[in-house]
Design an enzyme around this catalytic site. Structure first.
Site, mmCIF file in Angstrom:
data_model
loop_
_atom_site.group_PDB
_atom_site.id
_atom_site.type_symbol
_atom_site.label_atom_id
_atom_site.label_comp_id
_atom_site.label_asym_id
_atom_site.label_seq_id
_atom_site.Cartn_x
_atom_site.Cartn_y
_atom_site.Cartn_z
ATOM 1 N N GLN A 176 0.811 -1.225 0.000
ATOM 2 C CA GLN A 176 0.000 0.000 0.000
ATOM 3 C C GLN A 176 0.839 1.267 0.000
ATOM 4 O O GLN A 176 0.309 2.343 -0.247
ATOM 5 C CB GLN A 176 -0.943 -0.006 1.213
ATOM 6 C CG GLN A 176 -1.986 -1.106 1.112
ATOM 7 C CD GLN A 176 -2.821 -1.206 2.363
ATOM 8 O OE1 GLN A 176 -2.398 -1.773 3.347
ATOM 9 N NE2 GLN A 176 -4.008 -0.629 2.337
ATOM 10 N N HIS A 233 -2.930 -8.411 0.533
ATOM 11 C CA HIS A 233 -2.282 -7.277 -0.147
ATOM 12 C C HIS A 233 -0.920 -7.689 -0.701
ATOM 13 O O HIS A 233 -0.548 -7.318 -1.820
ATOM 14 C CB HIS A 233 -2.081 -6.104 0.818
ATOM 15 C CG HIS A 233 -3.270 -5.201 0.988
ATOM 16 N ND1 HIS A 233 -3.873 -4.555 -0.064
ATOM 17 C CD2 HIS A 233 -3.952 -4.822 2.096
ATOM 18 C CE1 HIS A 233 -4.880 -3.805 0.405
ATOM 19 N NE2 HIS A 233 -4.954 -3.962 1.716
ATOM 20 N N CYS A 260 -10.818 -0.850 3.616
ATOM 21 C CA CYS A 260 -9.420 -0.849 3.192
ATOM 22 C C CYS A 260 -9.000 0.567 2.846
ATOM 23 O O CYS A 260 -9.723 1.272 2.146
ATOM 24 C CB CYS A 260 -9.231 -1.763 1.977
ATOM 25 S SG CYS A 260 -7.522 -1.852 1.425
ATOM 26 N N HIS A 283 -6.282 -10.131 5.627
ATOM 27 C CA HIS A 283 -6.458 -8.973 4.744
ATOM 28 C C HIS A 283 -5.089 -8.431 4.278
ATOM 29 O O HIS A 283 -4.902 -8.144 3.098
ATOM 30 C CB HIS A 283 -7.259 -7.913 5.516
ATOM 31 C CG HIS A 283 -7.471 -6.608 4.825
ATOM 32 N ND1 HIS A 283 -8.720 -6.159 4.438
ATOM 33 C CD2 HIS A 283 -6.603 -5.622 4.455
ATOM 34 C CE1 HIS A 283 -8.605 -4.960 3.859
ATOM 35 N NE2 HIS A 283 -7.324 -4.610 3.863
HETATM 36 O O1 GNR Z 1 -8.024 -0.032 8.846
HETATM 37 C C1 GNR Z 1 -8.457 -1.096 8.401
HETATM 38 N N1 GNR Z 1 -9.539 -1.665 8.982
HETATM 39 C C2 GNR Z 1 -9.984 -2.935 8.690
HETATM 40 C C3 GNR Z 1 -11.238 -3.318 9.160
HETATM 41 C C4 GNR Z 1 -11.729 -4.568 8.922
HETATM 42 C C5 GNR Z 1 -10.964 -5.485 8.212
HETATM 43 C C6 GNR Z 1 -9.715 -5.127 7.725
HETATM 44 C C7 GNR Z 1 -9.221 -3.863 7.973
HETATM 45 S S1 GNR Z 1 -7.647 -3.425 7.408
HETATM 46 C C8 GNR Z 1 -7.818 -1.703 7.220
HETATM 47 C C9 GNR Z 1 -6.500 -1.058 6.855
HETATM 48 C C10 GNR Z 1 -6.047 -1.589 5.514
HETATM 49 O O2 GNR Z 1 -6.546 -1.320 4.456
HETATM 50 N N2 GNR Z 1 -5.056 -2.434 5.531
HETATM 51 O O3 GNR Z 1 -4.640 -3.009 4.380
HETATM 52 NI NI NI Z 2 -6.285 -2.975 3.029
#
Ligand code: GNR
Ligand code: NI
Length: 157
Positions: A38, A124, A78, A120
């Site tokens: 990111q 990425h 995200c 998650h």
């Molecule tokens: O800040 C974030 N909150 C979130 C909430 C639920 C599931 C995953 C996340 S990750 C996200 C930050 C982000 O985009 N990380 O890649």
């Molecule tokens: Ni994310």
């Protein structure tokens, strides 16, 4: 955003600096996790902090999920897809193996939000964004909205 991240060979000063920069970006956002992808660095580095107090930084370098079980549904968002919050199915529990901020290997058993966040962020690193789990229709709508937003931003610049 769809680039595969390469493993870190050695946790050196450069990697430690990357971790510091990523933590700063995550806390400023604010977000509960950030993958190097990111910030356009294609190395397997993740920072996470799901604590209320924002003082429990978790650093995962070269993370690998070595076991997963169960199923949970969580509404995800995200930083790379602003304004979109959708439910996604994930493993309920994961065992992850990684190197810490100082390059020391460790294993972590995670469940709940931490397990979601780890999955998650690892996605990425593999070039995958959570919206890819949604229906075609939802993806099309999200894409149209993001394109409209970037046209607006370009027009305002
Ligand atoms: O800040 C974030 N909150 C979130 C909430 C639920 C599931 C995953 C996340 S990750 C996200 C930050 C982000 O985009 N990380 O890649
Ligand atoms: Ni994310």
């Amino acid at each position: 955003m769809h680039t595969l991240a390469a493993p870190v060979r050695e946790v050196d000063d450069e990697v430690r600096q990357l971790v510091r920069d990523m933590a700063e970006t995550m806390y400023a956002a604010p977000g509960i996790g950030l993958a190097a992808t990111q910030v356009n660095v294609h190395r397997r580095v993740i920072v996470i902090d799901i604590s209320e107090t924002r003082d429990e930084l978790l650093v995962l370098i070269n993370p690998e999920i070595v076991a997963a079980e169960g199923l949970q549904e969580c509404e995800e968002g995200c930083l790379s897809v602003p304004g979109v919050y959708e439910k996604v199915d994930r493993a309920a529990k994961v065992k992850v193996r990684a190197l810490g901020a100082e390059g020391k290997p460790f294993e972590l058993d995670a469940e709940g939000l931490l397990a979601v966040c780890i999955q998650h962020e690892i996605d990425h690193l593999e070039g995958k964004v959570f919206v890819e789990y949604l229906s075609r229709l939802k993806q099309t709508r999200i894409r149209a909205r993001m394109q409209k937003q970037s046209r607006r931003a370009a027009a305002a610049a």
